[in-house]
Structures are given as C-alpha cells and as structure tokens.
Design a protein around this motif. Structure first.
Motif, PDB file in Angstrom:
ATOM      1  N   UNK A 148      17.797  17.833  29.053  1.00 21.56           N
ATOM      2  CA  UNK A 148      17.025  18.335  28.079  1.00 21.56           C
ATOM      3  C   UNK A 148      16.844  18.855  26.179  1.00 21.56           C
ATOM      4  N   UNK A 149      18.033  17.497  25.805  1.00 26.96           N
ATOM      5  CA  UNK A 149      18.287  17.191  24.295  1.00 26.96           C
ATOM      6  C   UNK A 149      16.592  16.451  23.916  1.00 26.96           C
ATOM      7  N   UNK A 150      16.187  15.592  25.171  1.00 29.06           N
ATOM      8  CA  UNK A 150      15.256  14.339  24.861  1.00 29.06           C
ATOM      9  C   UNK A 150      13.714  14.766  24.192  1.00 29.06           C
ATOM     10  N   UNK A 151      13.299  14.995  23.398  1.00 34.56           N
ATOM     11  CA  UNK A 151      12.269  15.420  22.513  1.00 34.56           C
ATOM     12  C   UNK A 151      11.458  14.523  22.126  1.00 34.56           C
ATOM     13  N   UNK A 152      11.657  12.887  22.750  1.00 35.22           N
ATOM     14  CA  UNK A 152      10.612  11.777  22.573  1.00 35.22           C
ATOM     15  C   UNK A 152      11.159  10.690  23.160  1.00 35.22           C
ATOM     16  N   UNK A 153      10.203   9.780  23.918  1.00 30.71           N
ATOM     17  CA  UNK A 153      10.732   8.615  24.808  1.00 30.71           C
ATOM     18  C   UNK A 153       9.809   7.477  23.898  1.00 30.71           C
ATOM     19  N   UNK A 154      10.452   6.284  23.730  1.00 32.48           N
ATOM     20  CA  UNK A 154       9.909   5.514  22.775  1.00 32.48           C
ATOM     21  C   UNK A 154       9.957   4.048  24.006  1.00 32.48           C
ATOM     22  N   UNK A 155       8.724   3.713  24.386  1.00 34.15           N
ATOM     23  CA  UNK A 155       8.928   2.589  24.667  1.00 34.15           C
ATOM     24  C   UNK A 155       7.591   1.567  24.761  1.00 34.15           C
ATOM     25  N   UNK A 156       7.504   0.079  24.770  1.00 27.48           N
ATOM     26  CA  UNK A 156       7.163  -0.733  24.957  1.00 27.48           C
ATOM     27  C   UNK A 156       6.053  -1.587  25.805  1.00 27.48           C
ATOM     28  N   UNK A 157       6.414  -0.597  26.779  1.00 22.78           N
ATOM     29  CA  UNK A 157       5.421  -0.262  28.031  1.00 22.78           C
ATOM     30  C   UNK A 157       5.191   1.077  28.681  1.00 22.78           C
ATOM     31  N   UNK A 158       4.117   2.234  28.266  1.00 18.99           N
ATOM     32  CA  UNK A 158       4.388   3.021  28.995  1.00 18.99           C
ATOM     33  C   UNK A 158       4.323   3.000  30.357  1.00 18.99           C
ATOM     34  N   UNK A 159       3.292   2.344  31.176  1.00 20.06           N
ATOM     35  CA  UNK A 159       2.403   1.985  32.443  1.00 20.06           C
ATOM     36  C   UNK A 159       3.861   1.570  32.834  1.00 20.06           C
ATOM     37  N   UNK A 160       5.113   0.999  32.762  1.00 19.29           N
ATOM     38  CA  UNK A 160       5.837   0.358  33.881  1.00 19.29           C
ATOM     39  C   UNK A 160       6.967   1.604  33.355  1.00 19.29           C
TER      40      UNK A 160
END
Length: 188
Positions: free
Chosen positions: A134-146
């Motif tokens: 629950x502490x994750x407030x954002x997800x940074x990714x290089x390819x959201x489609x994957x």
C-alpha cells in the motif's frame, strides 16, 4: 522535508533514475539528500589511513571532516536490520527532499520501478509490488503496454524514461510526501 522511496528489483534502473531526478530537482532549486540501502558490506574508509586505523583500534564511530564534507562511519556490535525512519533521523531536516533508494519493505511512500526484461536474456519478468504494498504511490516503467497488471487509479503511472515528468509529478504532489516520523518509535 519530503521523503519518497524508489524501490525495484536489482537491475531495474533505480540508481540511474535517481541520478536524473536529483539533477532535475537541483535544477529547480530544490535541496536533496539521499539514503541508499546496500545489501552488502560497505566501507568508505581507506585501509591504512588515520580514520581507518581509529576504527581498527576499536572506535565505534569515526567522523571524517574536511572543509568540504563530513562522513560518519559507525560500527555496530552486531548486524542490524536498519529502519528507514532511523536513517532519516540521521539526516538534516532542512532539505526539500530525501530520496530513498531501497528499503522496499519500508512504509515510506514509494515509486516502484518496473522493466520488462529483454526477451533475449531468458529472464522472467519480476513481479509487481504495488498489488501487495500500500506504500506504492506510483509505478515508473519504460513500457506500460508490457505491464502484466495495470495499476489502480490511486497509483500514478509514470514514464521511466521521462525523469523531468517524474519530477513534475513529485512537485505537483509534494504535500503527500511531507515526512512525519512515526510516533512511539520507528517502523521498518
């Protein structure tokens, strides 16, 4: 001060992203400190130098000081499972941001970093943390489609290759990251 963690499995690019985020924050006039959790023995002291000799003689703390910086080397009598809040308490509180690399099991708000592995590597994708953290407030990714699973609306989706946009997001939501030490001790 505002505190924000950056968590990922090894090799996902935490340090590279943090270098870019630190530079972008500094370019906007923000003062930044960092905490880096290492999973191995760390020694910043040079064997044979006076400060190293002090530790070898039994000093539990050695403060190295010059006109440009200081470094504190503290020896623990036994291995410690260090707490992120205890580490934050060691820092000056007059900075704008403290960025924490690692401490992925801690309860600070954090940005999860996730990359799909190169298909030629033969490695399987690492599991996402946000469904169980629950502490994750954002997800940074290089390819959201994957992504094997899309984040819920309360978890921001950020472009790992756009550090300026990540800093825009951080500054726009800065009040969410105002640090308050836990009451009655620390939590891991």
């Amino acid at each position: 001060m505002k505190a924000l963690g950056f968590a990922a499995y090894s090799g996902a690019g935490k340090t590279t992203l943090l270098e870019q985020v630190i530079a972008a924050l500094r370019a906007r006039g923000q003062r930044v400190s960092t905490v880096k959790h290492a999973h191995h023995d760390v020694d910043i002291d040079i064997p044979g130098k006076d400060s190293w000799r002090h530790r070898q003689a039994g000093a539990s703390e050695v403060l190295l000081v010059c006109d440009k910086r200081l470094a504190l080397v503290r020896e623990f009598a036994t291995e410690q499972d260090l707490d992120v809040h205890a580490m934050l308490a060691e820092l000056r509180s007059d900075v704008d941001w403290v960025l924490v690399e690692g401490f992925k099991h801690g309860d600070l708000p954090k940005v999860e970093i996730w990359r799909q592995p190169d298909p030629t590597s033969g490695k399987a994708a690492k599991p996402l943390r946000f469904p169980d953290d629950p502490s994750v407030v954002a997800l940074a990714t290089d390819d959201a489609a994957q992504l094997p699973l899309q984040p819920p609306a309360h978890v921001a989706l950020l472009d790992l290759n756009a550090p300026e946009a990540i800093v825009d997001w951080m500054l726009a939501h800065a009040s969410r990251f105002e640090y308050q030490a836990p009451q009655g001790g620390t939590a891991s």
